[in-house]
Design an enzyme around this catalytic site. Sequence first.
Site, PDB file in Angstrom:
ATOM      1  N   GLN A   1       0.821  -1.213   0.000  1.00 43.18           N
ATOM      2  CA  GLN A   1       0.000   0.000   0.000  1.00 43.18           C
ATOM      3  C   GLN A   1       0.858   1.268   0.000  1.00 43.18           C
ATOM      4  OE1 GLN A   1      -4.016   0.041   1.927  1.00 43.18           O
ATOM      5  NE2 GLN A   1      -2.993  -1.288   3.402  1.00 43.18           N
TER       6      GLN A   1
ATOM      7  N   ASP B   1      14.460 -10.408  -0.317  1.00 44.32           N
ATOM      8  CA  ASP B   1      13.897 -10.971   0.906  1.00 44.32           C
ATOM      9  C   ASP B   1      14.672 -10.366   2.065  1.00 44.32           C
ATOM     10  OD1 ASP B   1      13.136 -12.435   3.093  1.00 44.32           O
ATOM     11  OD2 ASP B   1      13.675 -14.398   2.261  1.00 44.32           O
ATOM     12  N   ILE B   2      14.044  -9.450   2.804  1.00 45.44           N
ATOM     13  CA  ILE B   2      14.778  -8.732   3.850  1.00 45.44           C
ATOM     14  C   ILE B   2      15.230  -9.641   4.989  1.00 45.44           C
ATOM     15  CG2 ILE B   2      13.685  -6.520   3.318  1.00 45.44           C
ATOM     16  CD1 ILE B   2      11.955  -6.885   5.853  1.00 45.44           C
TER      17      ILE B   2
ATOM     18  N   TYR C   1       5.299  -8.299   7.568  1.00 47.82           N
ATOM     19  CA  TYR C   1       4.329  -9.396   7.667  1.00 47.82           C
ATOM     20  C   TYR C   1       3.116  -8.790   8.353  1.00 47.82           C
ATOM     21  CZ  TYR C   1       2.190 -13.861   8.934  1.00 47.82           C
ATOM     22  OH  TYR C   1       1.318 -14.917   9.064  1.00 47.82           O
ATOM     23  N   THR C   2       1.997  -8.684   7.637  1.00 47.85           N
ATOM     24  CA  THR C   2       0.837  -7.958   8.163  1.00 47.85           C
ATOM     25  C   THR C   2      -0.422  -8.810   8.334  1.00 47.85           C
ATOM     26  OG1 THR C   2       0.260  -7.253   5.914  1.00 47.85           O
ATOM     27  CG2 THR C   2       1.636  -5.754   7.216  1.00 47.85           C
TER      28      THR C   2
ATOM     29  N   THR D   1       3.489   0.269  13.756  1.00 45.72           N
ATOM     30  CA  THR D   1       2.040   0.115  13.910  1.00 45.72           C
ATOM     31  C   THR D   1       1.516   0.505  15.292  1.00 45.72           C
ATOM     32  OG1 THR D   1       0.268  -1.564  13.896  1.00 45.72           O
ATOM     33  CG2 THR D   1       2.447  -2.297  14.525  1.00 45.72           C
TER      34      THR D   1
ATOM     35  N   TYR E   1       1.627 -10.287  16.059  1.00 48.68           N
ATOM     36  CA  TYR E   1       1.956  -9.241  15.079  1.00 48.68           C
ATOM     37  C   TYR E   1       2.526  -8.014  15.790  1.00 48.68           C
ATOM     38  CZ  TYR E   1       1.173  -5.253  11.989  1.00 48.68           C
ATOM     39  OH  TYR E   1       1.321  -4.094  11.265  1.00 48.68           O
TER      40      TYR E   1
END
Length: 290
Positions: free
Chosen positions: A11, A35-36, A60-61, A100, A124
């Site tokens: 997004q 790929d971090i 990763y959400t 977040t 998360y």
Amino acid sequence: MKVLITGCNGQVGSCLTERLIAEAEVLALDSKRLDITDREAVFSIVSEFKPNYIINAAAYTAVDRAEQEIELSYAVNRNGPLNLAQVAKEIGAVLLHISTDYVFDGDGGNPYKESDKTGPKSVYGQSKLAGERAIAEACPKYLILRTAWVFGEHGTNFVKTMLRVAESRDELSIVGDQFGGPTYAGDVAGALITMIQHVEQGKDTKWGVYHFSGMPYASWFGFASAIFTAAEQQQVLAKIPTLSSIPTSAYPTPAKRPANSRLDCFKIEKQFGIKPSDWLTALNNIQAYK
């Protein structure tokens, strides 16, 4: 100015790439290209490109799935940012990272300030907080942007979900006792770019954590109501479903959501002149989210 963006198809990453491409040399990478969690790949690609700024929009959400995929959640949300922080320090780059509202327990009665005690209730949130701490310990020049309830033209989000389900449902029950600040992804990208410009212009920058989300605050029910009001005014939907407000207890999920996700955005406005996201205005072009 050279900028490396991870998670470029998400997004915020999509908006960042679109806006920065005209004013900087940009290397925009999705998870297939970088790929971090792969430390060797991170150091190889970043060291070769030598960016002045690294923006980590990868994460990763999958909030509920994270309750089972704990190892993967921590790999992407803690280990990945740590890799980026370490290479940023090595090459002298500034690291900007998106975090977040889930780092808080959501039990407080006031909007959360950056200095407030964290206490995530979900895997998360815990993995994202671990990522914040890893960055702070590894990289001297970092800006962490905590945001909430992000929506935009790209990826999946609440606005898109509401517009989709409205086409097949006459009635919808929406949680009304969780509150936060809906945030337009383009405004998150804009905030990050403003922070970069601030640093690039040589202005005094206080490294650390900043909150950025939308105003006015709303419940998920209030957010949904605003979405459908905009959709009706702009004639995007043939019919608008009837909404009813329900408590969180009536919609159980594997991961616990914060009841209070409201973020206090005073600090970022004082330091960078960045005002909260005007999410209601972002709904003026609601066709873009279909």
